[in-house]
Design an enzyme around this catalytic site. Structure first.
Site, PDB file in Angstrom:
ATOM      1  N   GLY A  19     103.959 -32.753  90.680  1.00 26.43           N
ATOM      2  CA  GLY A  19     102.766 -32.931  89.847  1.00 26.43           C
ATOM      3  C   GLY A  19     102.957 -33.794  88.620  1.00 26.43           C
TER       4      GLY A  19
ATOM      5  CD  GLU B 251     108.418 -27.979  95.871  1.00 24.32           C
ATOM      6  OE1 GLU B 251     107.233 -28.333  96.012  1.00 24.32           O
ATOM      7  OE2 GLU B 251     108.840 -26.877  96.218  1.00 24.32           O
ATOM      8  N   PRO B 252     109.198 -33.227  92.700  1.00 22.87           N
ATOM      9  CG  PRO B 252     110.460 -34.478  91.199  1.00 22.87           C
ATOM     10  CD  PRO B 252     110.483 -33.207  91.998  1.00 22.87           C
ATOM     11  N   GLY B 253     107.228 -36.085  93.631  1.00 19.53           N
ATOM     12  CA  GLY B 253     107.117 -37.208  94.556  1.00 19.53           C
ATOM     13  C   GLY B 253     106.673 -38.434  93.775  1.00 19.53           C
TER      14      GLY B 253
ATOM     15  CB  CYS C  70      84.323 -51.177 111.139  1.00 17.76           C
ATOM     16  SG  CYS C  70      84.958 -52.694 111.816  1.00 17.76           S
TER      17      CYS C  70
ATOM     18  CE1 TYR D 286     102.277 -37.471  98.405  1.00 18.42           C
ATOM     19  CE2 TYR D 286     102.063 -38.242  96.143  1.00 18.42           C
ATOM     20  CZ  TYR D 286     102.515 -37.317  97.046  1.00 18.42           C
ATOM     21  OH  TYR D 286     103.236 -36.227  96.600  1.00 18.42           O
TER      22      TYR D 286
HETATM   23  C1  LIG Z   1     104.295 -28.457  97.999  1.00 17.49           C
HETATM   24  C2  LIG Z   1     104.326 -29.771  97.303  1.00 17.49           C
HETATM   25  N1  LIG Z   1     105.358 -30.048  96.505  1.00 17.49           N
HETATM   26  C3  LIG Z   1     105.444 -31.231  95.866  1.00 17.49           C
HETATM   27  C4  LIG Z   1     104.478 -32.211  95.997  1.00 17.49           C
HETATM   28  C5  LIG Z   1     104.644 -33.512  95.287  1.00 17.49           C
HETATM   29  O1  LIG Z   1     103.679 -33.707  94.345  1.00 17.49           O
HETATM   30  P1  LIG Z   1     103.725 -34.932  93.339  1.00 17.49           P
HETATM   31  O2  LIG Z   1     103.810 -36.154  94.124  1.00 17.49           O
HETATM   32  O3  LIG Z   1     102.482 -34.793  92.575  1.00 17.49           O
HETATM   33  O4  LIG Z   1     104.937 -34.726  92.467  1.00 17.49           O
HETATM   34  C6  LIG Z   1     103.363 -31.946  96.802  1.00 17.49           C
HETATM   35  C7  LIG Z   1     102.304 -32.962  96.941  1.00 17.49           C
HETATM   36  O5  LIG Z   1     101.275 -32.800  97.515  1.00 17.49           O
HETATM   37  C8  LIG Z   1     103.280 -30.694  97.473  1.00 17.49           C
HETATM   38  O6  LIG Z   1     102.260 -30.417  98.276  1.00 17.49           O
END
Ligand SMILES: Cc1ncc(COP(=O)(O)O)c(C=O)c1O
Length: 406
Positions: free
Chosen positions: A227, A269-271, A336, A365
């Site tokens: 997040g 768990e950052p993405g 389309c 994403y």
């Molecule tokens: C369970 C879980 N952890 C971590 C993330 C990563 O979130 P972010 O990219 O906002 O750090 C997500 C994203 O949807 C998620 O569903």
């Protein structure tokens, strides 16, 4: 904009074609070290698990593994990828939702820590194999995200165990014979406000305090999800990660002391924070149209980057070698669907057919949400690492799409 690092964008477009995803490993490394060192300063017992769903290219996973990062997986194939990349088992997490028996059966084979989404998911899992340690994803009743589509907790969210049922969840697990526990939440994505993280950690810890104390148990880890946000606009400020870590650690330490939890491991768990701003989508202007609006058509539509069409996400855009902004445009793809709008009312330089348009902040994403809609081929991916340009995914071909059709 002409370069990514020291690499000329036009050369990349000529060599590999467009649309093309390009990732800069220096930016990824820098993001990871900023986040890791901030949390190390305030709460050293922490593990960062890269959220594989953000971008699951094997070479990206390899890079995170080299950096010492762990992985959080959301499907059996993500788990498979993390495993073949070589992540240590104790650095892999699995966080699904509405987990099927088949998925759980597969996941059980890996002996990794699982954050289950529901009490029924736990019951399904326990029938296959009683886990040594279990964590429930708790919906703490509040959630926040950069916009509505990425809020993942609160009363409208499909995720997690409502906090009012947290006691029942842990009691069920304890009664089944589990005696090691963690606790998890993921309340929303792209948050830029440090205090929010402290607020939601406070809420989770209060829930954990009440439930765990009643059951006479303690958490071995507190997983606060991802997040951490990034700016998608020039006027947005960066998340102050140092302040975020300080506030989260302060809250955790205070609550752990209050509830006699010792010092559990902090998991994240950052993405987006780790890879979002490291990705660039290189596209070509395919057509200009003065209709009721002034449209720029590009070869990268919602099939390549669905975030704008899916939930109104905004991305910065640049035109190669043109700086002076002159007109407002609507940028669209070739799909389309009238929702195939990549940017609405965006101020850009005078654009001509054949120009290269660069979409920024697409590392997370982006490719991972792409599709073959309209039978368009998924683009290639490039990683720039130590100034070397590496093709990390070939552009799809007609044969790739035909292979599975019988
Ligand atoms: C369970 C879980 N952890 C971590 C993330 C990563 O979130 P972010 O990219 O906002 O750090 C997500 C994203 O949807 C998620 O569903």
């Amino acid at each position: 904009m002409e370069k990514i690092g020291k690499t000329d964008i036009k050369h990349l477009a000529e060599q590999f074609g467009t649309p093309l995803y390009v990732y800069d490993s220096n930016i990824i490394k820098n993001n990871y070290s900023k986040l890791k060192s901030a949390f190390d300063s305030y709460y050293p017992r922490n593990t960062v698990h890269y959220s594989v769903k953000a971008n699951s290219n094997l070479n990206i996973l390899k890079l995170f593994n080299e950096l010492g990062c762990g992985a959080d997986c959301s499907s059996p194939f993500e788990l498979y990828l993390a495993n073949i990349t070589g992540f240590a088992k104790d650095k892999i997490l699995y966080t699904g939702n509405y987990e099927s028996i088949e998925d759980l059966r597969e996941v059980s084979k890996y002996n990794v820590k699982i954050n289950v989404d529901d009490i029924n998911s736990f019951t399904r899992l326990a029938k296959i194999k009683l886990p040594e340690i279990i964590s429930f994803r708790i919906n703490p009743g509040i959630g926040r995200g950069g916009f509505e589509g990425i809020v993942t907790a609160g009363s409208d969210a499909k995720f997690g165990v409502p906090y009012e049922q947290a006691y029942e969840a842990y009691r069920t697990a304890k009664d089944s014979g589990v005696n090691r526990f963690g606790i998890h939440m993921m309340t929303g994505s792209n948050n830029l406000e440090p205090y929010y993280f402290a607020e939601v950690v406070d809420k989770l810890m209060t829930i954990a305090g009440n439930v765990f104390t009643k059951l006479g148990i303690a958490p071995e880890y507190i997983d606060i999800g991802g997040g951490f946000g990034i700016p998608y606009d020039d006027d947005e400020e960066e998340l102050n990660i140092d302040e975020t870590a300080r506030l989260v650690a302060e809250t955790l330490l205070e609550k752990c002391k209050k509830y006699h939890f010792g010092e559990p491991e902090l998991k994240m768990e950052p993405g987006r924070y780790l890879i979002g701003n490291a990705g660039f989508l290189i596209s070509k202007v395919t057509g200009l149209k003065n209709s009721y609006k002034r449209f720029i058509g590009i070869d990268a539509g919602m099939n390549v980057l669905i975030r704008p069409a899916l939930y109104g996400a905004r991305h910065r855009m640049k035109i190669y070698a043109k700086e002076d902004r002159k007109n407002f445009y609507y940028v669209c793809g070739q799909i389309c669907e009238n929702s195939d709008i990549m940017a609405a009312h965006i101020y850009l330089p005078e654009v001509e057919e054949g120009d290269i348009l660069i979409i920024q902040d697409v590392g997370a994403y982006g490719f991972s949400m792409s599709s073959n809609y309209n039978n368009r081929l998924r683009p290639a991916e490039i990683l720039i690492k130590n100034e070397k340009v590496q093709l990390i995914r070939a552009r799809e071909t007609y044969e790739d799409l035909l292979r599975l059709m019988k």
